[in-house]
Write a protein that holds these residues in place. Structure first.
Motif, PDB file in Angstrom:
ATOM      1  N   THR A 266       0.831  -1.020  -0.006  1.00  0.00           N
ATOM      2  CA  THR A 266      -0.078   0.161   0.075  1.00  0.00           C
ATOM      3  C   THR A 266       0.954   1.255   0.127  1.00  0.00           C
ATOM      4  N   SER A 267       2.213   1.157   0.280  1.00  0.00           N
ATOM      5  CA  SER A 267       3.033   2.375   0.809  1.00  0.00           C
ATOM      6  C   SER A 267       2.227   3.611   1.570  1.00  0.00           C
ATOM      7  N   SER A 268       1.353   3.106   2.249  1.00  0.00           N
ATOM      8  CA  SER A 268       0.413   4.204   3.028  1.00  0.00           C
ATOM      9  C   SER A 268       0.355   3.647   4.638  1.00  0.00           C
ATOM     10  N   SER A 269       0.974   4.153   5.599  1.00  0.00           N
ATOM     11  CA  SER A 269       0.597   3.917   6.670  1.00  0.00           C
ATOM     12  C   SER A 269      -0.892   4.082   7.324  1.00  0.00           C
ATOM     13  N   ASN A 270      -1.486   5.248   6.506  1.00  0.00           N
ATOM     14  CA  ASN A 270      -2.938   5.603   6.981  1.00  0.00           C
ATOM     15  C   ASN A 270      -3.861   4.584   6.302  1.00  0.00           C
ATOM     16  N   ASN A 302       4.615   8.498  13.595  1.00  0.00           N
ATOM     17  CA  ASN A 302       5.840   7.908  13.921  1.00  0.00           C
ATOM     18  C   ASN A 302       6.273   7.282  12.580  1.00  0.00           C
ATOM     19  N   MET A 303       7.459   7.940  12.240  1.00  0.00           N
ATOM     20  CA  MET A 303       7.892   7.436  10.682  1.00  0.00           C
ATOM     21  C   MET A 303       9.493   7.297  10.768  1.00  0.00           C
ATOM     22  N   ASP A 304       9.858   6.004  11.378  1.00  0.00           N
ATOM     23  CA  ASP A 304      11.195   5.885  11.346  1.00  0.00           C
ATOM     24  C   ASP A 304      11.966   5.655  10.030  1.00  0.00           C
ATOM     25  N   GLY A 305      11.280   5.043   9.230  1.00  0.00           N
ATOM     26  CA  GLY A 305      11.627   4.773   8.055  1.00  0.00           C
ATOM     27  C   GLY A 305      11.664   5.950   7.012  1.00  0.00           C
ATOM     28  N   THR A 306      10.681   6.787   7.319  1.00  0.00           N
ATOM     29  CA  THR A 306      10.550   8.241   6.616  1.00  0.00           C
ATOM     30  C   THR A 306      11.895   8.838   7.089  1.00  0.00           C
ATOM     31  N   ALA A 307      12.059   8.990   8.225  1.00  0.00           N
ATOM     32  CA  ALA A 307      13.037  10.002   8.652  1.00  0.00           C
ATOM     33  C   ALA A 307      14.612   9.182   8.086  1.00  0.00           C
ATOM     34  N   GLY A 343       5.405  15.454  10.840  1.00  0.00           N
ATOM     35  CA  GLY A 343       4.444  16.221  10.084  1.00  0.00           C
ATOM     36  C   GLY A 343       3.956  15.472   8.589  1.00  0.00           C
ATOM     37  N   THR A 344       4.677  14.501   8.482  1.00  0.00           N
ATOM     38  CA  THR A 344       4.558  13.718   7.249  1.00  0.00           C
ATOM     39  C   THR A 344       3.229  12.841   7.351  1.00  0.00           C
ATOM     40  N   ALA A 345       2.302  12.964   6.357  1.00  0.00           N
ATOM     41  CA  ALA A 345       1.156  12.281   6.122  1.00  0.00           C
ATOM     42  C   ALA A 345       1.519  10.614   5.843  1.00  0.00           C
ATOM     43  N   GLY A 346       0.819   9.842   6.422  1.00  0.00           N
ATOM     44  CA  GLY A 346       0.803   8.502   6.054  1.00  0.00           C
ATOM     45  C   GLY A 346       0.456   8.056   4.645  1.00  0.00           C
ATOM     46  N   ILE A 347       0.712   8.723   3.796  1.00  0.00           N
ATOM     47  CA  ILE A 347       0.466   8.511   2.435  1.00  0.00           C
ATOM     48  C   ILE A 347       1.573   8.454   1.542  1.00  0.00           C
ATOM     49  N   PRO A 348       1.488   7.634   0.391  1.00  0.00           N
ATOM     50  CA  PRO A 348       2.488   7.535  -0.587  1.00  0.00           C
ATOM     51  C   PRO A 348       3.055   9.070  -1.010  1.00  0.00           C
ATOM     52  N   SER A 349       4.537   8.726  -1.138  1.00  0.00           N
ATOM     53  CA  SER A 349       5.486   9.980  -1.519  1.00  0.00           C
ATOM     54  C   SER A 349       5.275  11.125  -0.621  1.00  0.00           C
ATOM     55  N   ALA A 350       4.692  11.087   0.785  1.00  0.00           N
ATOM     56  CA  ALA A 350       4.578  12.150   1.390  1.00  0.00           C
ATOM     57  C   ALA A 350       5.931  12.723   1.931  1.00  0.00           C
ATOM     58  N   GLY A 351       6.806  11.486   1.979  1.00  0.00           N
ATOM     59  CA  GLY A 351       8.105  11.878   2.969  1.00  0.00           C
ATOM     60  C   GLY A 351       9.032  12.546   2.092  1.00  0.00           C
ATOM     61  N   MET A 382       9.387   0.356   1.051  1.00  0.00           N
ATOM     62  CA  MET A 382      10.344  -0.279   2.107  1.00  0.00           C
ATOM     63  C   MET A 382      10.063   0.350   3.614  1.00  0.00           C
ATOM     64  N   ARG A 383      10.243   2.095   3.227  1.00  0.00           N
ATOM     65  CA  ARG A 383      10.187   2.663   4.388  1.00  0.00           C
ATOM     66  C   ARG A 383       8.907   2.521   5.343  1.00  0.00           C
ATOM     67  N   THR A 384       7.554   2.413   4.201  1.00  0.00           N
ATOM     68  CA  THR A 384       6.497   2.354   4.986  1.00  0.00           C
ATOM     69  C   THR A 384       6.275   1.041   5.919  1.00  0.00           C
ATOM     70  N   SER A 385       6.922  -0.131   5.227  1.00  0.00           N
ATOM     71  CA  SER A 385       6.824  -1.134   6.318  1.00  0.00           C
ATOM     72  C   SER A 385       7.688  -0.922   7.443  1.00  0.00           C
TER      73      SER A 385
HETATM   74  N1  ASP Z   1       4.657   6.408   2.572  1.00  0.00           N
HETATM   75  C1  ASP Z   1       4.929   6.703   4.006  1.00  0.00           C
HETATM   76  C2  ASP Z   1       3.868   6.209   4.927  1.00  0.00           C
HETATM   77  O1  ASP Z   1       2.894   6.170   4.592  1.00  0.00           O
HETATM   78  C3  ASP Z   1       5.030   7.968   4.236  1.00  0.00           C
HETATM   79  C4  ASP Z   1       6.328   8.613   3.461  1.00  0.00           C
HETATM   80  O2  ASP Z   1       6.288   8.912   2.200  1.00  0.00           O
HETATM   81  O3  ASP Z   1       7.469   8.364   3.839  1.00  0.00           O
HETATM   82  O4  ASP Z   1       4.335   5.939   6.077  1.00  0.00           O
END
Ligand code: ASP
Length: 415
Positions: A266-270, A302-307, A343-351, A382-385
């Motif tokens: 999904t690439s989306s935490s949300n 909480n977005m460790d992968g994004t960070a 502040g990153t939304a849990g959606i694809p490419s937000a990071g 990968m980072r979303t996982s």
């Molecule tokens: N796709 C990531 C998530 O939903 C956010 C990001 O783009 O890093 O967790």
């Protein structure tokens, strides 16, 4: 065949099918317009639409019923502080490891031909938002319409807290919320049963459109991010499980499989919130009352992968533009990446969009982001996982410290 196996097989089949289309059948009008853009896009988008459709109503009712059942504002406050502190701590560790690892890599100049146009999102306004104020909804209905998870969460916490103060007078309201909770959970089960098809379509589409060749000019950056994600996944989570709980590390990892596949797709935490909540409750034994608070909160902040991606990207772009980073820049990156990942939304490419916040702070040209877009789709999976694994890990730790975790379920390796 059990559900995990089905999902795993669909994932592999999707990757293989997508790669075959990309290598042998593209460009071809029929494949592009019918197979990819009609069949695969429809199946995968439908799945994501259904998940997004249920996320806000689910969070809303499950938070309220969770808070009413915790029934103690002191406990709620303690849970909130513990969860938030651990979420922030793991993010700071993630970004620090990302910077240390990046400083060991020597980047060569890369071919600027990989430049790709930025997505439409307004980078400036994203990065200038006041993150603290933006979590409070001025208008609850606007928050619902915008699909703003954190604002709905805050509003639901507020209602839940107020409702528990006047519990005896509002028992009918609480009953309705609990019934809605049951209905929404059943809806989630229906949607999730569709997962194997959706995972196939999501991965086939991504791998068909995203050739492996985009990786080549950015291979060192790509591999640095992947290695740091793995280090964080394997070492940081084991370490904090060991330090902050008595939970079995082996069981933690062995139960993550399906969730990783799901979030990878999904690439989306949300969009993954309903599924993550199910796994955390059913497989790890976390009480619903806590999972329904901690998982949406984690998916939002909480977005460790994004960070990790943001730290590696800042370092990579600094080398690319010949900017020497000094110690203060490292600190600035750590602080800003922590705030940016919150502040990153849990959606694809937000990071990748929020990366602009960090680049601005250390004076790296924002156009640098366009260089990274080619590989960002794969890194996003990968980072979303990792983002969601982090939410799961902290949720289990806090739940076990507060006796909100059923150890029998956690230790049962068959569920
Ligand atoms: N796709 C990531 C998530 O939903 C956010 C990001 O783009 O890093 O967790």
């Amino acid at each position: 065949m059990d559900f995990t196996k089905k999902v795993l097989i669909s994932m592999l089949a999707g990757i293989v099918f997508g790669t075959i289309l990309n290598l042998f059948f593209l460009p071809n009008l029929f494949i592009e317009s019918f197979v990819i853009n009609t069949i695969l896009v429809t199946i995968s988008s439908l799945f994501l639409i259904l998940l997004k459709m249920i996320v806000l109503p689910l969070i809303f009712v499950s938070i309220i019923s969770g808070i009413v059942s915790i029934n103690d504002v002191g406990t709620l406050g303690r849970l909130g502080v513990k969860t938030l502190s651990l979420y922030i701590m793991t993010t700071v560790i993630a970004i620090t490891v990302a910077l240390l690892a990046s400083s060991l890599v020597s980047y060569d100049p890369i071919d600027t031909a990989v430049n790709i146009a930025l997505p439409d999102t307004d980078i400036a306004s994203e990065s200038q938002r006041n993150i603290l104020l933006s979590i409070f909804p001025e208008n609850f209905f606007a928050a619902l319409v915008d699909g703003n998870v954190i604002q709905v969460l805050v509003f639901a916490i507020f209602i839940g807290t107020a409702a528990s103060y006047v519990k005896d007078q509002v028992s009918e309201f609480i009953k309705i919320i609990e019934n809605l909770n049951k209905i929404f959970n059943q809806m989630v089960m229906f949607i999730i049963s569709f997962t194997p098809f959706a995972v196939f379509a999501l991965l086939a589409k991504t791998f068909a459109l995203q050739g492996i060749d985009v990786l080549i000019p950015l291979i060192k950056y790509f591999l640095t991010v992947v290695i740091v994600l793995l280090i964080h996944f394997i070492f940081t989570y084991s370490l904090i499980l060991k330090l902050f709980s008595n939970l079995s590390i082996k069981n933690f990892y062995s139960k993550l499989k399906e969730l990783i596949i799901f979030t990878f797709s999904t690439s989306s935490s949300n969009a993954s919130i309903p599924y993550t909540m199910k796994i955390v409750e059913n497989k790890y034994g976390v009480k619903k009352s806590f999972a329904s608070f901690s998982i949406p909160l984690g998916a939002t902040i909480n977005m460790d992968g994004t960070a990790i991606m943001q730290g590696c990207a800042a370092f990579f772009l600094a080398s690319y533009y010949g900017i020497d980073l000094v110690f203060m820049d490292f600190l600035t990156i750590i602080v800003t990446a922590t705030v940016a990942s919150i502040g990153t939304a849990g959606i694809p490419s937000a990071g990748i969009i929020m990366l602009s916040l960090i680049l601005t702070q250390v004076g790296i040209p924002l156009e640098g982001i366009t260089l990274l877009l080619g590989v960002d789709r794969l890194l996003d999976m990968m980072r979303t996982s990792i983002n969601v694994s982090g939410d799961t890990c902290i949720t289990c730790i806090v739940a076990s410290s507060e006796k909100l975790l059923d150890l029998k379920k956690y230790n049962n390796s068959n569920n």
